[in-house]
Write a protein that holds these residues in place. Structure first.
Motif, PDB file in Angstrom:
ATOM      1  N   GLN A  37       1.028  -1.092   0.073  1.00  0.00           N
ATOM      2  CA  GLN A  37       0.003  -0.846   0.409  1.00  0.00           C
ATOM      3  C   GLN A  37       0.929   1.370  -0.111  1.00  0.00           C
ATOM      4  OE1 GLN A  37      -3.508   0.133   2.667  1.00  0.00           O
ATOM      5  NE2 GLN A  37      -2.995  -2.369   3.342  1.00  0.00           N
ATOM      6  N   TYR A  51      -0.586   1.217  -4.548  1.00  0.00           N
ATOM      7  CA  TYR A  51      -1.096  -0.185  -4.763  1.00  0.00           C
ATOM      8  C   TYR A  51      -0.608  -1.310  -4.974  1.00  0.00           C
ATOM      9  CZ  TYR A  51      -4.708   2.157  -1.351  1.00  0.00           C
ATOM     10  OH  TYR A  51      -5.234   2.526  -0.887  1.00  0.00           O
ATOM     11  N   THR A  70     -10.198  -8.937  -5.178  1.00  0.00           N
ATOM     12  CA  THR A  70     -10.323  -8.567  -3.883  1.00  0.00           C
ATOM     13  C   THR A  70      -9.798  -9.481  -2.104  1.00  0.00           C
ATOM     14  OG1 THR A  70     -12.515  -9.009  -4.859  1.00  0.00           O
ATOM     15  CG2 THR A  70     -12.881  -8.882  -2.257  1.00  0.00           C
ATOM     16  N   THR A  74     -12.452  -4.837   0.231  1.00  0.00           N
ATOM     17  CA  THR A  74     -12.048  -3.927  -1.336  1.00  0.00           C
ATOM     18  C   THR A  74     -11.825  -4.660  -1.759  1.00  0.00           C
ATOM     19  OG1 THR A  74     -11.129  -2.368   0.987  1.00  0.00           O
ATOM     20  CG2 THR A  74     -10.344  -2.331  -1.255  1.00  0.00           C
ATOM     21  N   ASP A  75     -12.234  -4.169  -3.019  1.00  0.00           N
ATOM     22  CA  ASP A  75     -11.314  -4.229  -4.624  1.00  0.00           C
ATOM     23  C   ASP A  75     -10.431  -3.326  -5.082  1.00  0.00           C
ATOM     24  OD1 ASP A  75     -13.793  -6.798  -4.339  1.00  0.00           O
ATOM     25  OD2 ASP A  75     -14.632  -4.937  -5.022  1.00  0.00           O
ATOM     26  N   TYR A  76     -10.017  -4.478  -6.280  1.00  0.00           N
ATOM     27  CA  TYR A  76      -8.565  -3.447  -7.038  1.00  0.00           C
ATOM     28  C   TYR A  76      -8.927  -4.157  -8.429  1.00  0.00           C
ATOM     29  CZ  TYR A  76      -6.532  -2.955  -2.149  1.00  0.00           C
ATOM     30  OH  TYR A  76      -6.904  -2.222  -0.360  1.00  0.00           O
ATOM     31  N   SER A  96      -5.210  -0.457  -9.339  1.00  0.00           N
ATOM     32  CA  SER A  96      -6.010   0.665  -8.682  1.00  0.00           C
ATOM     33  C   SER A  96      -6.971   0.158  -7.652  1.00  0.00           C
ATOM     34  CB  SER A  96      -6.472   1.051  -9.774  1.00  0.00           C
ATOM     35  OG  SER A  96      -6.027   1.917 -11.086  1.00  0.00           O
ATOM     36  N   LYS A  97      -7.304   1.231  -6.562  1.00  0.00           N
ATOM     37  CA  LYS A  97      -8.165   0.775  -5.198  1.00  0.00           C
ATOM     38  C   LYS A  97      -9.893   1.510  -6.298  1.00  0.00           C
ATOM     39  CE  LYS A  97      -9.057   1.589  -0.801  1.00  0.00           C
ATOM     40  NZ  LYS A  97      -8.908   2.176   0.533  1.00  0.00           N
ATOM     41  N   GLN A  98     -11.151   0.365  -5.638  1.00  0.00           N
ATOM     42  CA  GLN A  98     -11.989   0.220  -6.580  1.00  0.00           C
ATOM     43  C   GLN A  98     -13.223   1.147  -4.794  1.00  0.00           C
ATOM     44  OE1 GLN A  98     -11.933   0.177 -10.614  1.00  0.00           O
ATOM     45  NE2 GLN A  98     -10.661   0.347  -9.492  1.00  0.00           N
TER      46      GLN A  98
END
Length: 99
Positions: A37, A51, A70, A74-76, A96-98
């Motif tokens: 992170q 990330y 996932t 949290t989804d990326y 990329s963090k969604q």
């Protein structure tokens, strides 16, 4: 223990449970990997800006740009082609963090 066993052990101990959902629609894969992170050093200077997921290639052999990751709730999104490390046992996928 061979190097592959060491890599699996490190991700097993220090990693988090990760679910990979291929953009191509294949079945999801679950395994352990390490999320890197964005962080700051003690003086407030940015050390890492993005990330990334560091993962064992044996666990996730076909990570592609556009795949969904996932971790927890949290989804990326895998935003670029993963880079394999020189030993060939691990790779790093930029995320990329969604929201």
């Amino acid at each position: 223990m061979n190097l592959s066993g060491v890599v699996s052990c490190v991700h097993g101990v220090f990693g988090e449970t990760v679910t990979l959902r291929p953009a191509s629609g294949g079945r999801p894969l679950t395994g352990r990997a390490r999320l890197q992170q964005p962080t700051h050093d003690i003086l407030g200077n940015l050390v890492a800006t993005d990330y990334a997921l560091r993962y064992p290639v044996a666990t996730f052999p076909n990570v592609q740009k556009g795949d969904r990751i996932t971790i927890g709730r949290t989804d990326y999104l895998v935003r670029d082609v993963p880079q394999h490390l020189p030993d060939g046992l691990e790779a790093i996928a930029p995320l990329s963090k969604q929201f």
